[in-house]
Every structure is written in structure tokens, then in C-alpha cells.
Design an enzyme around this catalytic site. Structure first.
Site, PDB file in Angstrom:
ATOM      1  N   ASP A  42       0.841  -1.189   0.000  1.00  0.00           N
ATOM      2  CA  ASP A  42       0.000   0.000   0.000  1.00  0.00           C
ATOM      3  C   ASP A  42       0.879   1.244   0.000  1.00  0.00           C
ATOM      4  O   ASP A  42       1.620   1.491   0.955  1.00  0.00           O
ATOM      5  CB  ASP A  42      -0.897  -0.029   1.241  1.00  0.00           C
ATOM      6  CG  ASP A  42      -1.872   1.134   1.300  1.00  0.00           C
ATOM      7  OD1 ASP A  42      -2.049   1.828   0.275  1.00  0.00           O
ATOM      8  OD2 ASP A  42      -2.471   1.346   2.366  1.00  0.00           O
ATOM      9  N   ASP A  50      -2.568   6.262  -5.480  1.00  0.00           N
ATOM     10  CA  ASP A  50      -2.923   5.419  -4.342  1.00  0.00           C
ATOM     11  C   ASP A  50      -3.133   3.986  -4.817  1.00  0.00           C
ATOM     12  O   ASP A  50      -4.130   3.684  -5.472  1.00  0.00           O
ATOM     13  CB  ASP A  50      -4.188   5.963  -3.679  1.00  0.00           C
ATOM     14  CG  ASP A  50      -4.561   5.216  -2.409  1.00  0.00           C
ATOM     15  OD1 ASP A  50      -3.749   4.398  -1.941  1.00  0.00           O
ATOM     16  OD2 ASP A  50      -5.667   5.463  -1.885  1.00  0.00           O
TER      17      ASP A  50
END
Length: 406
Positions: free
Chosen positions: A95, A284
Site C-alpha cells: 500500500d 494510491d
């Protein structure tokens, strides 16, 4: 650290054929969309509000690993890492929107099901605790002290998933490299939907992230390619850039300095260039879809709908408001979409990422709009597929190159 031979980590789709999770239950489309929207809402609040920070609770080497997708093609991607001595293997989501690396851990007070055995620090000869007055502990968003003065952490994510436990250190095996005294979370109490991944690898820019912890080895450079299909393989690589990429400046938002921003200056759709004032944009890997400020989104949607008049429209799917009934169509002629970043750096979207196929009777444009107050765009992982994307943190630039997963 030992190990200097370049090596590759595979990135694979969690439910793909390359994954043992292929036959496990996938989250519903609505769950995925709600989690995505919650994540975007959180990012928007952080961008808008500097006071939203959490409070305490009491030579260059490089390594490459395979990456895979989690959650049925949209959402997360996983890699395999090793922890402890002797090394035990764990599958973790990575992430770019968070810093802390963690895995589920013995003793487990509350853990969700995972495929691999939980990490057990007592079985590792290289495990050590971290004191709660150390700088490693106090740099966490939420930290505290145990009864024996060791560091405790708590991390809550945008969809209200959470992990808390002990911040510890142990040996990390990343591809063929061995990194001593890697600091990560030993999660004793973990709730939410992590797709049965064993934990999470934090690729942000904060002090606790793997990028910061390995700066002396990998020079704060990493790259990846996210595969577009469940049967395809991508990669994650630390410590080297990729030839043939074009760079745009990496920006920092002072409200959330560990995350990665750049500027989107235009979008081309079906050969028409939509120009607008440069828009602060976050890359993201943890969000699935992309979110644009309303005026930009409306212009994109208008042209997309005009180009898709051969297909009957269908009802909206949560926040995806441009959907089509493709029943009876074996192929779809969706318009080409190109994201154009500062410096005329172009990213031609992979065709699989333009429409989200909820069902043949409901296939939706994979963009949505943000709220009116925050002029930030968010580019999710569906619009990062098949690019070589290089994060050169040391030189504050992000690069894009085509044919990345080949």
C-alpha cells in the site's frame, strides 16, 4: 544487510489462478465500492484539514518481488516476504497510502482467517522488542507503553479496518536480500477485511515505512507494475529505476506528507484533450477506482457518454454513475483515455481498467467525482495497471513507462 543480487518479486491477483485464494469468497461489489469511497473520503479530509492527525495512545542494492491482485481484480495486490530466523513466508498487501508494515501475530487476541500460520516472535532467534520511549515508537501515529515499557501501536484504516499490537523488530527477507532489525507491527488484535492477506507492507514516505527503513540500501527508489488480469503477474522492485520511463515532479502535501502526489494537467478521451488548471493528484495503490473534482469529472463523463451511445445505459452502481448494459456484446468499443501529468507525461489507460464489469447488464465507467470542497484527484490502482511506475523519492519524481508487466 546481506545479499546483493538483483531479484524479482511477483505481484499477483489474490483471486487469480496463480493464487491459492482463487476459490475463496470475494467481497461483494458494493463492499468494494463502499471501502473505496471511505478511503477517498478520508484522504479528502486529510488534504483539507491539517488538524486531522492522530494522537498518541499512551551503493545501491535492489530487490524485486512478484505482485498479485487481491479482491477479485479491483482493490489490493500482494507479495510474499519472509520474517524471522528461521525465515517464515507471509503474503502481504502492499500500500503506497500507508507506512506501517504489520502481520498477524501470536499471541492472537482477535485475528481474521489467513492461509499461513501466524508470525510467532518466540520462534525467531532474531526477534527483539522495541521500548516505548524509542524514536521508532514515538514517530507512530498512535503509540503507547505496555506494562513492561515496550512499544504498542494502533492503526485504523479508512474503511475502519484496524490492527493493534506490539511494535517489534526482526529480520526481513525481501527477495534474496536480508534486512536486519526491520521494525514492524506484531498485530494481536486485527479486524476488518484484508482479504485473508497475512498483513500489509507500507510503501509510504513516513519514518516507519519500508522505504525509509531501507534508505541506505535502496536509495528510496521503488517501482512496480500492477497486472491487469487475475491470471497475470506483475512485480515490485526496491532500489532501482526502470529504463524508458518519463518523469513528472513528485509533490508533497504538508497535511499528509508520507503520501505521493503529482499534478494532473489534462485528460485525453477519444482524441479530445480536456485541459484544466493543474490539479493536485494522489497516486494510491490501495484505492481501486479514480476520483476527479466535479468539473473535470463532468467533462470526462460527457464525452464518454457521447462515445458510448451504441450501448444502452444501465442503473448506477453506488458512486459509479455511468453504467451500460452490455448484454449480447462480445466486444466493447470504449473510448481511449489518457491521463496527462505535469511535463506532458502520458499514461494510456489499460482497456481493462476503463469499465468495471459488475455484470454484463451493468458495466460502469471506473471514474467517480470527489466532493465539491476538495480539489484533489485520486488515481486508484485500476488506472495504474500495466505501467512501470517508478517512485524516486530521493529525487522527488514519479515516472511512467508502458508495457510494464511484460
Amino acid at each position: 544487510m546481506t545479499g546483493t543480487t538483483p531479484s524479482r518479486f511477483n505481484v499477483v491477483h489474490w483471486h487469480g489462478l496463480c493464487s491459492s485464494r482463487a476459490r475463496q469468497d470475494k467481497p461483494s461489489h458494493m463492499e468494494l465500492l463502499r471501502r473505496d469511497q471511505a478511503r477517498v473520503n478520508y484522504i479528502q479530509r486529510r488534504v483539507a484539514n491539517a488538524n486531522s492527525l492522530l494522537n498518541p495512545v499512551g551503493g545501491s542494492l535492489f530487490a524485486r518481488v512478484p505482485v498479485s491482485i487481491i479482491l477479485g481484480g479491483a482493490s489490493g495486490y500482494i507479495i510474499n516476504i519472509g520474517l524471522g530466523t528461521p525465515t517464515k513466508s507471509f503474503s502481504v498487501m502492499f500500500d503506497t497510502g500507508s507506512d506501517l508494515t504489520w502481520t498477524q501475530c501470536v499471541p492472537c487476541v482477535n485475528c481474521y482467517p489467513q492461509k499461513n500460520p501466524f508470525y510467532d516472535p518466540t520462534q525467531s532467534s532474531t526477534f527483539t522488542d522495541i521500548l516505548c520511549n524509542s524514536s521508532f515508537c514515538t514517530k507512530l501515529d498512535k503509540f503507547g507503553c505496555s506494562s513492561t515499557s515496550t512499544c504498542l501501536y494502533e492503526e485504523e484504516y479508512t474503511d475502519h479496518s484496524s490492527t493493534n499490537g506490539s511494535l517489534i523488530q526482526d529480520t526481513l527477507t525481501f527477495s534474496s536480500d536480508t534486512i536486519q532489525n526491520f521494525r514492524f507491527g506484531c498485530g494481536h488484535n486485527n479486524t476488518g477485511d484484508f482479504g485473508q492477506a497475512d498483513g500489509l507492507l507500507g510503501l509510504g514516505r513516513g519514518a516507519i515505512s519500508i522505504i525509509s527503513q531501507t534508505a541506505q540500501f535502496y536509495n528510496k527508489v521503488f517501482s512496480y507494475c500492477l497486472p491487469s488480469g487475475s491470471n497475470e503477474i506483475g512485480y515490485l522492485e526496491l532500489g532501482t529505476s526502470v529504463p524508458g520511463v518519463k518523469y513528472t515532479p513528485m509533490l508533497t502535501n504538508p497535511n499528509i506528507p508520507s503520501l505521493y502526489f503529482l499534478k494532473l494537467i489534462a485528460i485525453s478521451i477519444a482524441g479530445t484533450r480536456l485541459s484544466f488548471s493543474p490539479t493536485e493528484t494522489m497516486l494510491d495503490s490501495g484505492a481501486s477506482f479514480s476520483y476527479l473534482p466535479p468539473t473535470i469529472y463532468s467533462a470526462l463523463r460527457s464525452i464518454f457518454r457521447k462515445e458510448m451511445t451504441n450501448y444502452p445505459m444501465a442503473s448506477p452502481l453506488f458512486n459509479l454513475d455511468t453504467c451500460y448494459d452490455l448484454t449480447g456484446h462480445s466486444e466493447v468499443d470504449a473510448p481511449e483515455i489518457v491521463l496527462i501529468y505535469d511535463g506532458e507525461v502520458t499514461a494510456y489507460l489499460d482497456g481493462s481498467g476503463i469499465l468495471y464489469i459488475h455484470s454484463l447488464s451493468q458495466a460502469c465507467l471506473t471514474f467517480a467525482k470527489t466532493n465539491e470542497e476538495v480539489k484533489v484527484a485520486i488515481i486508484g490502482n485500476m488506472h495504474q495497471r500495466r505501467f512501470n511506475i517508478v517512485y524516486d523519492v530521493a529525487n522527488s519524481r514519479i515516472g511512467f513507462g508502458s508495457n510494464g508487466c511484460n
